[in-house]
Write an enzyme that holds these catalytic residues in place. Sequence first.
Site, short mmCIF file in Angstrom:
data_model
loop_
_atom_site.label_atom_id
_atom_site.label_comp_id
_atom_site.label_asym_id
_atom_site.label_seq_id
_atom_site.Cartn_x
_atom_site.Cartn_y
_atom_site.Cartn_z
CB THR A 1 80.01 78.12 14.65
OG1 THR A 1 79.95 78.29 16.06
CG2 THR A 1 80.59 79.41 14.05
CG ASP A 2 76.47 78.19 18.82
OD1 ASP A 2 77.70 78.28 18.66
OD2 ASP A 2 75.95 77.63 19.82
CD GLU A 3 82.35 80.16 18.88
OE1 GLU A 3 83.14 81.08 18.63
OE2 GLU A 3 82.70 79.08 19.36
CE1 TYR B 1 85.87 78.82 13.85
CE2 TYR B 1 84.53 79.41 15.77
CZ TYR B 1 84.76 78.61 14.67
OH TYR B 1 83.88 77.60 14.36
CE LYS C 1 82.63 78.32 10.34
NZ LYS C 1 83.00 77.26 9.35
P1 NAD Z 1 88.83 70.74 13.25
O1 NAD Z 1 89.80 71.84 13.53
O2 NAD Z 1 88.84 69.51 14.07
O3 NAD Z 1 88.99 70.28 11.72
C1 NAD Z 1 89.16 71.19 10.67
C2 NAD Z 1 89.70 70.42 9.47
O4 NAD Z 1 89.80 71.36 8.36
C3 NAD Z 1 91.11 69.85 9.69
O5 NAD Z 1 91.17 68.53 9.24
C4 NAD Z 1 92.01 70.76 8.86
O6 NAD Z 1 93.17 70.12 8.35
C5 NAD Z 1 91.07 71.19 7.73
N1 NAD Z 1 91.45 72.47 7.11
C6 NAD Z 1 91.73 73.65 7.76
N2 NAD Z 1 92.06 74.60 6.85
C7 NAD Z 1 91.99 74.00 5.62
C8 NAD Z 1 92.21 74.46 4.31
N3 NAD Z 1 92.61 75.71 4.05
N4 NAD Z 1 92.02 73.60 3.28
C9 NAD Z 1 91.63 72.30 3.51
N5 NAD Z 1 91.44 71.82 4.74
C10 NAD Z 1 91.60 72.65 5.80
O7 NAD Z 1 87.41 71.45 13.28
P2 NAD Z 1 85.98 70.87 13.68
O8 NAD Z 1 85.76 71.11 15.12
O9 NAD Z 1 85.82 69.52 13.11
O10 NAD Z 1 85.05 71.90 12.89
C11 NAD Z 1 84.67 71.64 11.54
C12 NAD Z 1 83.71 72.71 11.07
O11 NAD Z 1 82.59 72.76 11.94
C13 NAD Z 1 84.30 74.12 11.07
O12 NAD Z 1 83.81 74.80 9.93
C14 NAD Z 1 83.74 74.74 12.35
O13 NAD Z 1 83.62 76.15 12.21
C15 NAD Z 1 82.38 74.09 12.42
N6 NAD Z 1 81.79 73.97 13.75
C16 NAD Z 1 82.48 73.38 14.76
C17 NAD Z 1 81.89 73.23 16.02
C18 NAD Z 1 82.61 72.55 17.16
O14 NAD Z 1 82.08 72.51 18.26
N7 NAD Z 1 83.80 71.99 16.98
C19 NAD Z 1 80.58 73.70 16.21
C20 NAD Z 1 79.90 74.30 15.15
C21 NAD Z 1 80.52 74.42 13.92
O1 TDX Z 2 91.11 74.70 28.82
C1 TDX Z 2 90.03 75.27 28.60
N1 TDX Z 2 89.30 75.75 29.66
C2 TDX Z 2 88.10 76.39 29.51
O2 TDX Z 2 87.49 76.81 30.50
C3 TDX Z 2 89.50 75.44 27.26
C4 TDX Z 2 90.27 74.93 26.07
C5 TDX Z 2 88.28 76.08 27.12
N2 TDX Z 2 87.61 76.55 28.20
C6 TDX Z 2 86.28 77.16 28.01
C7 TDX Z 2 86.16 78.22 26.93
C8 TDX Z 2 84.73 78.04 26.44
O3 TDX Z 2 83.83 78.75 27.29
O4 TDX Z 2 85.42 76.09 27.57
C9 TDX Z 2 84.46 76.54 26.61
C10 TDX Z 2 84.62 75.74 25.32
O5 TDX Z 2 85.86 76.11 24.74
P1 TDX Z 2 86.34 75.53 23.32
O6 TDX Z 2 86.36 74.04 23.35
O7 TDX Z 2 87.58 76.25 22.93
O8 TDX Z 2 85.09 75.91 22.39
P2 TDX Z 2 84.41 77.30 21.97
O9 TDX Z 2 85.34 78.44 22.07
O10 TDX Z 2 83.09 77.38 22.68
O11 TDX Z 2 84.16 77.01 20.39
C11 TDX Z 2 83.72 75.70 19.96
O12 TDX Z 2 82.34 75.70 19.67
C12 TDX Z 2 81.89 76.43 18.57
C13 TDX Z 2 84.49 75.26 18.71
O13 TDX Z 2 85.88 75.25 19.01
C14 TDX Z 2 84.18 76.12 17.54
O14 TDX Z 2 84.83 75.62 16.38
C15 TDX Z 2 82.69 76.11 17.32
O15 TDX Z 2 82.38 77.03 16.32
#
Ligand code: NAD
Ligand code: TDX
Length: 332
Positions: free
Chosen positions: A121-123, A148, A152
Amino acid sequence: MSHILVTGGAGFIGSNFVRFVLDNTAHSVTVLDKLTYAANTASLEGLPASRFTVVQGDIADADVVDGLVASHDAVVHYAAESHNDNSLDDPRPFLDSNIVGTYTLLEAARRHGTRFHHISTDEVYGDLELDDPNRFTESTAYNPSSPYSSTKAASDLLVRAWVRSFGVDATISNCSNNYGPYQHVEKFIPRQITNVLIGERPKLYGAGANVRDWIHADDHSSAVLTILERGRIGETYLIGADGEKNNREVIELILQQLGQPSDAYDHVVDRPGHDLRYAIDSTKLRTELGWTPRFTNFADGLASTIDWYRDNRAWWEPQKAAAEARYQAQGQ
Ligand code: NAD
Ligand code: TDX
């Protein structure tokens, strides 16, 4: 044709990648997923059984991981605890899955010489000021803020060390915030869409000036496949689609698209340590590997995402009450 092991393939982005690979290549896919609260096997319904299987298991379980990594040509590693708010409430599962889980997979990749792509992630880069002219690049220093993002960051550093010390054939990608269908309702965009659909008001943390750099999950998947097939071993690629928006703008757009007054939302307590702004410069991926995003208009991508949540209540309704109960306990 390759056999690809996709960890976390029952989650939001992992399931998108699985569908993308099965639709666009001849590869076969095995999903390894613990099926935590964040997973939904309904996201994988209807995929071709001849090229696709799901194994329930923990990436931190060395016995399960070893056999699967040995029998596949590549691992694409999505599995993680992914939600910042949960990591503030209880960090421990984040250490177990994101750090020990990644270590366990790397050790298996090292033993069996398996190609490894790590999803991050960019975080990991921390946050930027709103008026900073710079965006994150592959050489930005690591500076994570939350439990988190620090786990990562730790996992990325493990991958880099396993490349350098043990010669593991790995690449890393760091992507910005994803949106699209099949995202858990705990996350910002689906939480607000589903709130409106059930007659609740959207909830904005603090003043809502925080900026996220939105990319459609389909574009994340096409970038990952590109890196898996053509990326240089040992390299990191940033993935982003120039989608910077502040949270207030996003809530107002959701309300407008759902036919509500654009001020029909509540301000709730801010996230502790809330990162102000993320912004990705994806020049390396675009110039070196020729990748470009397909979703360049956020309002259009958001509209189709809203349509999906409107048409797929059975997918998200079972998650909604538990997610909102967790937020209520946090005053959010
Ligand atoms: P998500 O929470 O929707 O899915 C995560 C999945 O991983 C789930 O199906 C969960 O059951 C599985 N999991 C968790 N712990 C596990 C373990 N110990 N063993 C096996 N499976 C396990 O998450 P997402 O949003 O799909 O994110 C997926 C990946 O992408 C993560 O690595 C996250 O850091 C990265 N990522 C997410 C975002 C975003 O915006 N959501 C952005 C950049 C990177
Ligand atoms: O109810 C809400 N109200 C609100 O203002 C929630 C749930 C979030 N927020 C804000 C917090 C953040 O500034 O919205 C923004 C996005 O929040 P999230 O969806 O929780 O995402 P963020 O914390 O930015 O992280 C996401 O992007 C990077 C993913 O969850 C991560 O897995 C990924 O690494």
